[in-house]
Design a protein around this motif. Structure first.
Motif, PDB file in Angstrom:
ATOM      1  N   ILE A  13       0.722  -1.020   0.029  1.00 32.46           N
ATOM      2  CA  ILE A  13       0.401   0.435   0.041  1.00 32.46           C
ATOM      3  C   ILE A  13       0.834   1.479   0.462  1.00 32.46           C
ATOM      4  N   CYS A  14       1.643   1.275   0.458  1.00 29.38           N
ATOM      5  CA  CYS A  14       3.418   2.510   0.920  1.00 29.38           C
ATOM      6  C   CYS A  14       3.368   2.684  -0.848  1.00 29.38           C
ATOM      7  N   LEU A  15       3.692   1.362  -1.924  1.00 31.04           N
ATOM      8  CA  LEU A  15       4.093   1.647  -3.222  1.00 31.04           C
ATOM      9  C   LEU A  15       2.962   2.424  -3.996  1.00 31.04           C
ATOM     10  N   ASP A  16       1.983   2.034  -3.528  1.00 27.23           N
ATOM     11  CA  ASP A  16       0.530   2.321  -4.596  1.00 27.23           C
ATOM     12  C   ASP A  16       0.100   3.501  -5.311  1.00 27.23           C
ATOM     13  N   SER A  17       0.074   3.365  -6.152  1.00 26.35           N
ATOM     14  CA  SER A  17       0.178   5.317  -6.139  1.00 26.35           C
ATOM     15  C   SER A  17      -1.163   5.968  -6.139  1.00 26.35           C
ATOM     16  N   TRP A  18      -2.756   5.250  -6.317  1.00 30.51           N
ATOM     17  CA  TRP A  18      -3.581   6.361  -5.334  1.00 30.51           C
ATOM     18  C   TRP A  18      -3.260   6.890  -4.332  1.00 30.51           C
ATOM     19  N   ASN A  19      -2.239   5.390  -3.714  1.00 29.75           N
ATOM     20  CA  ASN A  19      -2.567   6.228  -2.162  1.00 29.75           C
ATOM     21  C   ASN A  19      -2.189   7.524  -1.997  1.00 29.75           C
ATOM     22  N   LEU A  20       0.157   6.847  -2.656  1.00 27.82           N
ATOM     23  CA  LEU A  20       0.616   8.150  -2.431  1.00 27.82           C
ATOM     24  C   LEU A  20      -0.556   9.587  -3.545  1.00 27.82           C
ATOM     25  N   ASP A  21      -0.416   9.755  -4.050  1.00 33.35           N
ATOM     26  CA  ASP A  21      -1.162  10.605  -4.593  1.00 33.35           C
ATOM     27  C   ASP A  21      -2.738  11.359  -3.046  1.00 33.35           C
ATOM     28  N   ARG A  22      -3.438  10.964  -2.896  1.00 35.64           N
ATOM     29  CA  ARG A  22      -4.173  10.224  -1.531  1.00 35.64           C
ATOM     30  C   ARG A  22      -3.749  11.152  -0.603  1.00 35.64           C
ATOM     31  N   ILE A  23      -2.224  10.889  -0.239  1.00 35.52           N
ATOM     32  CA  ILE A  23      -1.736  11.656   0.989  1.00 35.52           C
ATOM     33  C   ILE A  23      -1.681  13.134   0.143  1.00 35.52           C
ATOM     34  N   ILE A  24      -0.356  13.305  -0.941  1.00 34.32           N
ATOM     35  CA  ILE A  24       0.108  14.446  -1.304  1.00 34.32           C
ATOM     36  C   ILE A  24      -1.251  15.752  -1.099  1.00 34.32           C
ATOM     37  N   ALA A  25      -2.431  14.986  -2.050  1.00 29.89           N
ATOM     38  CA  ALA A  25      -3.700  15.443  -1.965  1.00 29.89           C
ATOM     39  C   ALA A  25      -4.151  16.636  -0.681  1.00 29.89           C
ATOM     40  N   GLU A  26      -3.721  15.739   0.524  1.00 38.14           N
ATOM     41  CA  GLU A  26      -4.961  15.846   2.405  1.00 38.14           C
ATOM     42  C   GLU A  26      -3.652  16.819   2.114  1.00 38.14           C
ATOM     43  N   HIS A  27      -2.288  17.698   1.498  1.00 39.02           N
ATOM     44  CA  HIS A  27      -1.414  18.799   2.413  1.00 39.02           C
ATOM     45  C   HIS A  27      -1.603  19.942   0.901  1.00 39.02           C
ATOM     46  N   ASP A  28      -1.312  20.802   1.851  1.00 40.04           N
ATOM     47  CA  ASP A  28      -1.631  21.654   1.262  1.00 40.04           C
ATOM     48  C   ASP A  28      -0.297  22.589   0.644  1.00 40.04           C
ATOM     49  N   GLY A  29       0.811  21.556  -0.603  1.00 46.54           N
ATOM     50  CA  GLY A  29       2.014  22.294  -0.817  1.00 46.54           C
ATOM     51  C   GLY A  29       2.661  20.815   0.234  1.00 46.54           C
ATOM     52  N   ARG A  30       4.021  21.121  -0.143  1.00 47.40           N
ATOM     53  CA  ARG A  30       5.161  20.223   0.129  1.00 47.40           C
ATOM     54  C   ARG A  30       6.051  20.666   1.226  1.00 47.40           C
ATOM     55  N   SER A  31       5.474  21.986   1.502  1.00 43.57           N
ATOM     56  CA  SER A  31       6.043  22.442   2.833  1.00 43.57           C
ATOM     57  C   SER A  31       4.741  21.563   4.133  1.00 43.57           C
ATOM     58  N   ARG A  32       3.630  21.078   3.988  1.00 47.65           N
ATOM     59  CA  ARG A  32       3.109  20.637   4.775  1.00 47.65           C
ATOM     60  C   ARG A  32       3.131  19.140   4.676  1.00 47.65           C
ATOM     61  N   LEU A  33       3.747  19.157   3.247  1.00 49.35           N
ATOM     62  CA  LEU A  33       3.442  17.498   4.237  1.00 49.35           C
ATOM     63  C   LEU A  33       5.086  17.035   4.450  1.00 49.35           C
ATOM     64  N   ILE A  34       6.104  18.113   3.776  1.00 48.29           N
ATOM     65  CA  ILE A  34       7.341  18.040   4.798  1.00 48.29           C
ATOM     66  C   ILE A  34       6.918  17.328   6.477  1.00 48.29           C
TER      67      ILE A  34
END
Length: 153
Positions: free
Chosen positions: A65-86
């Protein structure tokens, strides 16, 4: 457990992640946000396994699941920009280290079934100790993704 090496690996990872100018992978691989999302997912899965062991459950670590593109996209979409993701990845890494710091020797020695993939390559399909799983992040996983980020410059 001693998480000195893991915390050091994360420190180098975050130094690289916060550098400006991270572009796309020349080989068509993950971009920086996808790498960050993957590390977040692996850290959360590892923390869940550790807490499962402590609770008396017999969890399984499976990184698909940690490699799944849908899951990665979901995680990215939950954060407003790279600084918040970091910031979120940094928090998850700290949580994992805090959990590992509190593991007894007995808990760290518990063997859990592990299934690890990298792309389409099977890396591991056998039981591993919880300590081995956590130490593998420090010795291999985090440094590999640190180098992956460095290659995006």
């Amino acid at each position: 457990m001693d998480t000195t090496a893991l915390r050091s690996a994360y420190s180098k990872f975050f130094e690289e992640a916060e550098e400006p100018g991270l572009g796309e992978a020349a080989d068509g691989g993950w971009n920086a946000d996808q790498v960050l999302a993957h590390v977040l997912s692996v850290d959360a899965a590892t923390a869940a396994v550790a807490l499962g062991v402590v609770s008396g459950a017999r969890p399984v670590f499976d990184n698909r699941i940690c490699l799944d593109s849908w899951n990665l996209d979901r995680i990215i979409a939950e954060h407003d920009g790279r600084s918040r993701l970091i910031a979120r990845v940094r928090g998850q890494a700290a949580l994992l280290c805090d959990i590992a710091d509190q593991l007894t020797e007995e808990a760290a020695a518990v063997v859990v079934p592990a299934f690890l993939m990298s792309g389409d390559e099977l890396l591991l399909d056998q039981p591993v100790s919880l300590a081995g799983l956590v130490n593998g992040l420090a010795g291999n996983h985090v440094p590999v993704h640190t180098r992956q980020l460095a290659c995006l410059r």
